[in-house]
Motif scaffolding. Structure first.
Motif, short mmCIF file in Angstrom:
data_model
loop_
_atom_site.label_atom_id
_atom_site.label_comp_id
_atom_site.label_asym_id
_atom_site.label_seq_id
_atom_site.Cartn_x
_atom_site.Cartn_y
_atom_site.Cartn_z
N LYS A 140 0.83 -1.21 0.00
CA LYS A 140 0.00 0.00 0.00
C LYS A 140 0.87 1.26 0.00
CE LYS A 140 -4.14 -1.94 1.97
NZ LYS A 140 -5.29 -1.78 2.81
N LYS A 141 1.99 1.21 0.68
CA LYS A 141 2.89 2.37 0.71
C LYS A 141 3.48 2.63 -0.68
CE LYS A 141 4.24 1.81 5.52
NZ LYS A 141 4.42 3.18 5.98
N ARG A 142 3.88 1.56 -1.36
CA ARG A 142 4.41 1.75 -2.72
C ARG A 142 3.34 2.36 -3.62
NH1 ARG A 142 6.75 -3.43 -1.86
NH2 ARG A 142 5.01 -4.37 -3.00
N ALA A 143 2.12 1.87 -3.47
CA ALA A 143 1.02 2.41 -4.29
C ALA A 143 0.77 3.88 -3.96
CB ALA A 143 -0.24 1.58 -4.05
N ALA A 144 0.86 4.22 -2.68
CA ALA A 144 0.65 5.61 -2.27
C ALA A 144 1.73 6.52 -2.85
CB ALA A 144 0.63 5.71 -0.74
N ALA A 145 2.98 6.03 -2.85
CA ALA A 145 4.07 6.83 -3.42
C ALA A 145 3.80 7.12 -4.90
CB ALA A 145 5.40 6.09 -3.25
N ALA A 146 3.33 6.11 -5.61
CA ALA A 146 3.04 6.31 -7.03
C ALA A 146 1.93 7.35 -7.22
CB ALA A 146 2.63 4.97 -7.67
N LEU A 147 0.94 7.33 -6.35
CA LEU A 147 -0.14 8.31 -6.44
C LEU A 147 0.37 9.73 -6.17
CD1 LEU A 147 -2.97 6.41 -4.47
CD2 LEU A 147 -2.90 6.86 -6.95
N VAL A 148 1.24 9.86 -5.20
CA VAL A 148 1.78 11.18 -4.86
C VAL A 148 2.56 11.76 -6.05
CG1 VAL A 148 3.41 12.41 -3.36
CG2 VAL A 148 1.88 10.70 -2.38
N VAL A 149 3.40 10.92 -6.64
CA VAL A 149 4.20 11.37 -7.78
C VAL A 149 3.29 11.71 -8.96
CG1 VAL A 149 5.95 10.64 -9.46
CG2 VAL A 149 6.26 10.12 -7.03
N LEU A 153 2.85 16.04 -6.57
CA LEU A 153 3.24 16.58 -5.26
C LEU A 153 4.67 16.17 -4.93
CD1 LEU A 153 -0.01 15.73 -3.29
CD2 LEU A 153 0.83 18.04 -3.79
N ALA A 154 5.38 17.03 -4.20
CA ALA A 154 6.73 16.69 -3.76
C ALA A 154 6.65 15.53 -2.77
CB ALA A 154 7.37 17.91 -3.10
N LEU A 155 7.58 14.56 -2.91
CA LEU A 155 7.56 13.37 -2.07
C LEU A 155 8.90 13.19 -1.35
CD1 LEU A 155 6.34 10.61 -1.14
CD2 LEU A 155 7.33 9.62 -3.23
N THR A 156 8.81 13.05 -0.02
CA THR A 156 9.96 12.62 0.78
C THR A 156 9.67 11.23 1.31
OG1 THR A 156 10.65 14.84 1.46
CG2 THR A 156 11.29 13.02 2.90
N ALA A 157 10.63 10.32 1.17
CA ALA A 157 10.49 8.98 1.77
C ALA A 157 11.30 8.96 3.05
CB ALA A 157 10.98 7.91 0.81
N ASN A 158 10.62 8.64 4.13
CA ASN A 158 11.27 8.55 5.43
C ASN A 158 11.60 7.07 5.68
OD1 ASN A 158 10.31 8.36 8.74
ND2 ASN A 158 11.96 9.68 8.12
N LEU A 159 12.88 6.75 5.71
CA LEU A 159 13.32 5.36 5.87
C LEU A 159 13.81 5.19 7.30
CD1 LEU A 159 15.38 5.09 2.55
CD2 LEU A 159 12.92 4.71 2.89
N VAL A 160 13.06 4.46 8.09
CA VAL A 160 13.39 4.29 9.51
C VAL A 160 14.28 3.07 9.65
CG1 VAL A 160 12.45 4.11 11.83
CG2 VAL A 160 11.09 5.17 10.01
N VAL A 161 15.46 3.25 10.25
CA VAL A 161 16.41 2.13 10.31
C VAL A 161 16.82 1.82 11.75
CG1 VAL A 161 17.29 2.38 7.97
CG2 VAL A 161 18.34 3.71 9.80
N HIS A 162 17.17 0.55 11.95
CA HIS A 162 17.51 0.01 13.26
C HIS A 162 18.21 -1.33 13.04
CE1 HIS A 162 14.00 -2.47 12.38
NE2 HIS A 162 13.40 -1.33 12.05
N ARG A 163 18.57 -1.96 14.12
CA ARG A 163 19.35 -3.20 14.04
C ARG A 163 18.74 -4.24 13.10
NH1 ARG A 163 20.62 -6.37 19.48
NH2 ARG A 163 21.38 -4.29 19.88
N ARG A 164 17.41 -4.33 13.10
CA ARG A 164 16.76 -5.44 12.39
C ARG A 164 16.66 -5.25 10.89
NH1 ARG A 164 13.71 -7.41 17.34
NH2 ARG A 164 12.20 -8.62 16.19
N ASN A 165 16.81 -3.99 10.39
CA ASN A 165 16.67 -3.81 8.94
C ASN A 165 17.88 -3.14 8.29
OD1 ASN A 165 16.44 -1.13 9.68
ND2 ASN A 165 14.40 -0.82 8.81
N LEU A 166 18.92 -2.82 9.07
CA LEU A 166 20.05 -2.08 8.49
C LEU A 166 20.75 -2.84 7.37
CD1 LEU A 166 21.60 -0.13 11.47
CD2 LEU A 166 21.03 0.81 9.24
#
Ligand code: SF4
Ligand code: FES
Length: 369
Positions: A140-149, A153-166
């Motif tokens: 759903k997030k990927r689909a939302a990004a496509a809709l924004v573009v 509209l200007a799009l910023t992707a916020n990538l939250v990182v931590h031990r489990r996904n770095l």
């Protein structure tokens, strides 16, 4: 709320974070919302939010960030966006994207929305859905990004990182750039509230951090001229704390779903401060002269070693909420600082054994009425 009015010396805030609601379909275990969430019935109504936006513009605020929880859960979001545009505020929607569809986004754009910030929890569906505890979130997030573009509209992707996904950070950056984001914010989890409860499961190792720094540097080079990458490093591995909120009561004002005005999203954890509500006070009075906003503004409140440190107007003594969470006293030097008397607390946290289990963000019995 009374305290001496030092208004002449106080610059207006640049940005207002409007936390419209704590309702959210996701359950991220590092959510920046407080552990005690505000229930639907206690949220400010449309008229009050509109007044706050008008007062913010009059005060000199330039940007409003509509946030939550999930701000699209508010039925009046389009009215608030329209009002923000009418009073001259640049508006940014901070959203998970899982409730956005093309029609809603078109209505928001037509109402004057300027920018969308979409959060991504991982590079792949399995990782993204698991950490959000929401099946189908990543798609759903990927689909939302496509809709924004597509909406322009200007799009910023916020990538939250931590031990489990770095380990998947390179793939996260490629995915976000491929979705058409003009700006990426690679943000390590900051350990307050829900994230502090999950610190032993999320804190990255020093080796992971070295690798992440290299990944971001390489991506900046590769994507130069196409994508801007902001990087928020993790506090705990630093020698000097971050200038949290650019200093208490200097640049930002947060309004909670029930109307409390705060200098930062976690300030309500400082129980001995009485944070004024926009339902009782004008925003300008809160900003300029409330005791809560003045408590840690500037440098006069600082203890040693900050008081005589040449960095005191660079990092503003770090983060008050982190000082409270780790030492029990919001007025102490942020323990992240290598000079802080409490710095051993950070070394202990880094040396503590890792944990697998996560506490997911849910409305609990502590939920406010
Ligand atoms: Fe910053 Fe205080 Fe540490 Fe100096 S002593 S670097 S002002 S936190
Ligand atoms: Fe409150 Fe840093 S989060 S001062």
């Amino acid at each position: 709320m009374s305290a001496p009015d030092r208004s002449a010396a106080v610059e207006p805030p640049l940005a207002l974070l409007a936390e419209l609601t704590h309702r959210c379909p996701l359950q991220c275990p590092y959510c920046s919302n407080p552990r005690a969430l505000v229930g639907h019935g206690a949220e400010l109504d449309t008229a009050t939010w509109s007044r706050v936006l008008s007062e913010a513009a009059q005060l000199g605020v330039l940007q409003v960030h509509f946030s939550g929880g999930e701000p699209t859960a508010r039925r009046d979001l389009v009215d608030l966006v329209r009002h923000a545009a009418r009073v001259g505020l640049y508006s940014n929607l901070i959203t998970s994207g899982v409730q956005l569809d093309g029609a809603r986004l078109a209505t928001l754009a037509a109402a004057g929305l300027d920018h969308v910030q979409l959060s991504f929890q991982d590079a792949d569906d399995a990782g993204g859905d698991a950490i959000a505890a929401y099946a189908g979130a990543q798609a759903k997030k990927r689909a939302a990004a496509a809709l924004v573009v597509a909406q322009g509209l200007a799009l910023t992707a916020n990538l939250v990182v931590h031990r489990r996904n770095l380990a998947r950070l390179p793939a996260m950056i490629e995915m976000a750039a491929g979705l058409g984001a003009g700006r990426l914010e690679v943000a390590h989890v900051q350990y307050y509230g829900w994230a502090l409860a999950n610190r032993a499961a999320l804190l990255p190792t020093a080796a992971q951090l070295v690798e992440a720094d290299a990944v971001v540097a390489a991506a900046r080079e590769r994507l130069k001229g196409r994508v801007v990458i902001d990087y928020v490093p993790p506090d705990y591995h630093a020698r000097q704390p971050k200038p949290c909120m650019s200093g208490w009561g200097r640049r930002f004002i947060n309004i909670t779903p029930s109307g409390k005005a705060l200098p930062c999203h976690a300030a309500e954890t400082i129980a001995d401060l009485d944070f004024p509500s926009v339902t009782d006070h004008a925003l300008a009075a809160i900003w300029r002269s409330s005791a809560a906003f003045q408590r840690f503004r500037g440098t006069a409140w600082m203890p040693e070693p900050c008081r005589s440190c040449d960095q005191r107007e660079v990092d503003w003594g770090g983060c008050r909420c982190q000082a409270l969470a780790l030492t029990g006293d919001a007025a102490r030097t942020d323990p992240v600082c290598a000079l802080a008397p409490d710095h051993a607390l950070i070394d202990d946290a880094l040396a503590a054994p890792a944990r697998d289990a996560l506490v997911f963000r849910r409305f609990e019995k502590t939920t406010l009425p």
